[in-house]
Design a protein around this motif. Structure first.
Motif, PDB file in Angstrom:
ATOM      1  N   ARG A   9       0.839  -1.207   0.000  1.00 27.63           N
ATOM      2  CA  ARG A   9       0.000   0.000   0.000  1.00 27.63           C
ATOM      3  C   ARG A   9       0.872   1.254   0.000  1.00 27.63           C
ATOM      4  NH1 ARG A   9      -4.908  -0.172   3.756  1.00 27.63           N
ATOM      5  NH2 ARG A   9      -5.595  -1.423   2.013  1.00 27.63           N
ATOM      6  N   LYS A  10       1.959   1.218   0.764  1.00 20.44           N
ATOM      7  CA  LYS A  10       2.864   2.367   0.795  1.00 20.44           C
ATOM      8  C   LYS A  10       3.499   2.574  -0.580  1.00 20.44           C
ATOM      9  CE  LYS A  10       5.878   4.055   4.199  1.00 20.44           C
ATOM     10  NZ  LYS A  10       6.901   3.828   5.205  1.00 20.44           N
ATOM     11  N   SER A  11       3.883   1.488  -1.235  1.00 16.41           N
ATOM     12  CA  SER A  11       4.467   1.590  -2.572  1.00 16.41           C
ATOM     13  C   SER A  11       3.456   2.165  -3.561  1.00 16.41           C
ATOM     14  CB  SER A  11       4.927   0.221  -3.056  1.00 16.41           C
ATOM     15  OG  SER A  11       5.956  -0.266  -2.252  1.00 16.41           O
ATOM     16  N   GLU A  12       2.212   1.736  -3.468  1.00 15.86           N
ATOM     17  CA  GLU A  12       1.170   2.269  -4.354  1.00 15.86           C
ATOM     18  C   GLU A  12       0.972   3.757  -4.133  1.00 15.86           C
ATOM     19  OE1 GLU A  12      -2.239  -0.099  -3.532  1.00 15.86           O
ATOM     20  OE2 GLU A  12      -1.452  -1.851  -4.581  1.00 15.86           O
ATOM     21  N   ARG A  13       0.977   4.171  -2.881  1.00 14.93           N
ATOM     22  CA  ARG A  13       0.799   5.588  -2.585  1.00 14.93           C
ATOM     23  C   ARG A  13       1.977   6.409  -3.081  1.00 14.93           C
ATOM     24  NH1 ARG A  13      -1.724   4.930   3.467  1.00 14.93           N
ATOM     25  NH2 ARG A  13      -3.793   4.285   2.769  1.00 14.93           N
ATOM     26  N   LEU A  14       3.179   5.885  -2.936  1.00 18.65           N
ATOM     27  CA  LEU A  14       4.349   6.607  -3.434  1.00 18.65           C
ATOM     28  C   LEU A  14       4.344   6.697  -4.958  1.00 18.65           C
ATOM     29  CD1 LEU A  14       7.121   5.322  -1.023  1.00 18.65           C
ATOM     30  CD2 LEU A  14       6.154   7.613  -1.142  1.00 18.65           C
ATOM     31  N   MET A  15       3.894   5.644  -5.634  1.00 21.21           N
ATOM     32  CA  MET A  15       3.786   5.714  -7.095  1.00 21.21           C
ATOM     33  C   MET A  15       2.733   6.741  -7.509  1.00 21.21           C
ATOM     34  SD  MET A  15       4.369   1.879  -8.565  1.00 21.21           S
ATOM     35  CE  MET A  15       3.244   1.022  -7.483  1.00 21.21           C
ATOM     36  N   ALA A  16       1.643   6.827  -6.766  1.00 18.87           N
ATOM     37  CA  ALA A  16       0.630   7.839  -7.049  1.00 18.87           C
ATOM     38  C   ALA A  16       1.195   9.240  -6.819  1.00 18.87           C
ATOM     39  CB  ALA A  16      -0.604   7.617  -6.182  1.00 18.87           C
ATOM     40  N   LEU A  17       2.027   9.387  -5.796  1.00 19.88           N
ATOM     41  CA  LEU A  17       2.659  10.673  -5.540  1.00 19.88           C
ATOM     42  C   LEU A  17       3.593  11.072  -6.679  1.00 19.88           C
ATOM     43  CD1 LEU A  17       3.221  13.053  -3.642  1.00 19.88           C
ATOM     44  CD2 LEU A  17       5.016  11.666  -2.624  1.00 19.88           C
ATOM     45  N   VAL A  18       4.321  10.123  -7.213  1.00 24.33           N
ATOM     46  CA  VAL A  18       5.194  10.398  -8.366  1.00 24.33           C
ATOM     47  C   VAL A  18       4.351  10.841  -9.560  1.00 24.33           C
ATOM     48  CG1 VAL A  18       6.738   9.332 -10.052  1.00 24.33           C
ATOM     49  CG2 VAL A  18       7.077   8.914  -7.619  1.00 24.33           C
ATOM     50  N   ALA A  19       3.212  10.178  -9.769  1.00 20.81           N
ATOM     51  CA  ALA A  19       2.330  10.563 -10.876  1.00 20.81           C
ATOM     52  C   ALA A  19       1.799  11.981 -10.687  1.00 20.81           C
ATOM     53  CB  ALA A  19       1.183   9.569 -11.002  1.00 20.81           C
ATOM     54  N   VAL A  20       1.424  12.330  -9.465  1.00 22.83           N
ATOM     55  CA  VAL A  20       0.941  13.689  -9.187  1.00 22.83           C
ATOM     56  C   VAL A  20       2.058  14.702  -9.414  1.00 22.83           C
ATOM     57  CG1 VAL A  20       0.163  15.211  -7.318  1.00 22.83           C
ATOM     58  CG2 VAL A  20      -0.906  12.987  -7.636  1.00 22.83           C
ATOM     59  N   ALA A  21       3.269  14.376  -8.971  1.00 26.90           N
ATOM     60  CA  ALA A  21       4.402  15.283  -9.164  1.00 26.90           C
ATOM     61  C   ALA A  21       4.689  15.482 -10.652  1.00 26.90           C
ATOM     62  CB  ALA A  21       5.637  14.753  -8.445  1.00 26.90           C
ATOM     63  N   LEU A  22       4.643  14.406 -11.419  1.00 27.29           N
ATOM     64  CA  LEU A  22       4.855  14.530 -12.863  1.00 27.29           C
ATOM     65  C   LEU A  22       3.772  15.388 -13.506  1.00 27.29           C
ATOM     66  CD1 LEU A  22       5.975  10.916 -13.815  1.00 27.29           C
ATOM     67  CD2 LEU A  22       7.350  12.998 -13.878  1.00 27.29           C
ATOM     68  N   LEU A  23       2.550  15.255 -13.050  1.00 20.16           N
ATOM     69  CA  LEU A  23       1.455  16.066 -13.580  1.00 20.16           C
ATOM     70  C   LEU A  23       1.641  17.540 -13.212  1.00 20.16           C
ATOM     71  CD1 LEU A  23      -1.317  16.051 -15.012  1.00 20.16           C
ATOM     72  CD2 LEU A  23      -2.333  15.840 -12.750  1.00 20.16           C
ATOM     73  N   LEU A  24       2.048  17.802 -11.961  1.00 20.55           N
ATOM     74  CA  LEU A  24       2.227  19.192 -11.529  1.00 20.55           C
ATOM     75  C   LEU A  24       3.349  19.898 -12.282  1.00 20.55           C
ATOM     76  CD1 LEU A  24       1.864  18.902  -7.658  1.00 20.55           C
ATOM     77  CD2 LEU A  24       0.322  20.077  -9.214  1.00 20.55           C
ATOM     78  N   PHE A  25       4.375  19.139 -12.684  1.00 20.19           N
ATOM     79  CA  PHE A  25       5.530  19.759 -13.324  1.00 20.19           C
ATOM     80  C   PHE A  25       5.627  19.454 -14.809  1.00 20.19           C
ATOM     81  CE2 PHE A  25       6.732  19.448  -8.829  1.00 20.19           C
ATOM     82  CZ  PHE A  25       6.952  20.792  -8.587  1.00 20.19           C
ATOM     83  N   CYS A  26       4.532  19.047 -15.431  1.00 22.17           N
ATOM     84  CA  CYS A  26       4.574  18.790 -16.870  1.00 22.17           C
ATOM     85  C   CYS A  26       4.618  20.133 -17.625  1.00 22.17           C
ATOM     86  CB  CYS A  26       3.395  17.940 -17.312  1.00 22.17           C
ATOM     87  SG  CYS A  26       1.829  18.772 -17.299  1.00 22.17           S
ATOM     88  N   PRO A  27       5.365  20.180 -18.700  1.00 22.81           N
ATOM     89  CA  PRO A  27       5.556  21.447 -19.425  1.00 22.81           C
ATOM     90  C   PRO A  27       4.266  22.143 -19.887  1.00 22.81           C
ATOM     91  CG  PRO A  27       7.194  19.872 -20.102  1.00 22.81           C
ATOM     92  CD  PRO A  27       6.237  19.131 -19.216  1.00 22.81           C
ATOM     93  N   GLY A  57       5.711  17.971   1.205  1.00 22.53           N
ATOM     94  CA  GLY A  57       4.827  17.707   2.337  1.00 22.53           C
ATOM     95  C   GLY A  57       4.136  16.358   2.235  1.00 22.53           C
ATOM     96  N   LEU A  58       3.632  16.027   1.057  1.00 18.24           N
ATOM     97  CA  LEU A  58       2.985  14.722   0.874  1.00 18.24           C
ATOM     98  C   LEU A  58       3.977  13.577   1.026  1.00 18.24           C
ATOM     99  CD1 LEU A  58       0.518  15.408  -2.068  1.00 18.24           C
ATOM    100  CD2 LEU A  58      -0.054  14.886   0.302  1.00 18.24           C
ATOM    101  N   THR A  59       5.200  13.779   0.542  1.00 13.30           N
ATOM    102  CA  THR A  59       6.221  12.742   0.699  1.00 13.30           C
ATOM    103  C   THR A  59       6.534  12.525   2.170  1.00 13.30           C
ATOM    104  OG1 THR A  59       7.184  13.359  -1.423  1.00 13.30           O
ATOM    105  CG2 THR A  59       8.551  12.044   0.052  1.00 13.30           C
ATOM    106  N   ALA A  60       6.704  13.597   2.916  1.00 18.89           N
ATOM    107  CA  ALA A  60       6.987  13.473   4.346  1.00 18.89           C
ATOM    108  C   ALA A  60       5.829  12.795   5.061  1.00 18.89           C
ATOM    109  CB  ALA A  60       7.253  14.851   4.949  1.00 18.89           C
ATOM    110  N   TRP A  61       4.613  13.176   4.721  1.00 12.82           N
ATOM    111  CA  TRP A  61       3.443  12.581   5.368  1.00 12.82           C
ATOM    112  C   TRP A  61       3.334  11.091   5.056  1.00 12.82           C
ATOM    113  CZ3 TRP A  61      -1.301  10.745   3.257  1.00 12.82           C
ATOM    114  CH2 TRP A  61      -2.257  10.441   4.218  1.00 12.82           C
ATOM    115  N   LEU A  62       3.572  10.718   3.810  1.00 12.69           N
ATOM    116  CA  LEU A  62       3.501   9.300   3.434  1.00 12.69           C
ATOM    117  C   LEU A  62       4.601   8.479   4.093  1.00 12.69           C
ATOM    118  CD1 LEU A  62       2.622   9.419  -0.352  1.00 12.69           C
ATOM    119  CD2 LEU A  62       1.214   8.550   1.501  1.00 12.69           C
TER     120      LEU A  62
END
Length: 69
Positions: A9-27, A57-62
């Motif tokens: 579950r932690k791995s799934e949440r971290l992968m979702a966080l990576v997806a959100v980060a990629l979305l936030l910083f997409c050109p 913040g989300l990374t620290a919380w997770l």
């Protein structure tokens, strides 16, 4: 068994966080933010700072979230 489920579950949440980060910083999104009408305020630096703070913040919380809760 419970530990592997928690790790999964932690791995799934971290992968979702990576997806959100990629979305936030997409050109395309950064270009849209950069072209917002500004009233003597630079929106791009503010957006980048806030998005980066959210990701940190989300990374620290997770990472600190306990399984016993």
């Amino acid at each position: 068994m419970k530990n592997s489920g928690t790790q999964s579950r932690k791995s799934e949440r971290l992968m979702a966080l990576v997806a959100v980060a990629l979305l936030l910083f997409c050109p395309p999104l950064i270009i849209v933010i950069d072209r917002l009408p500004s009233f003597n305020v630079g929106w791009l630096p503010l957006y980048l700072f806030c998005a980066w703070a959210v990701v940190i913040g989300l990374t620290a919380w997770l990472m600190e979230h306990r399984a016993d809760r």
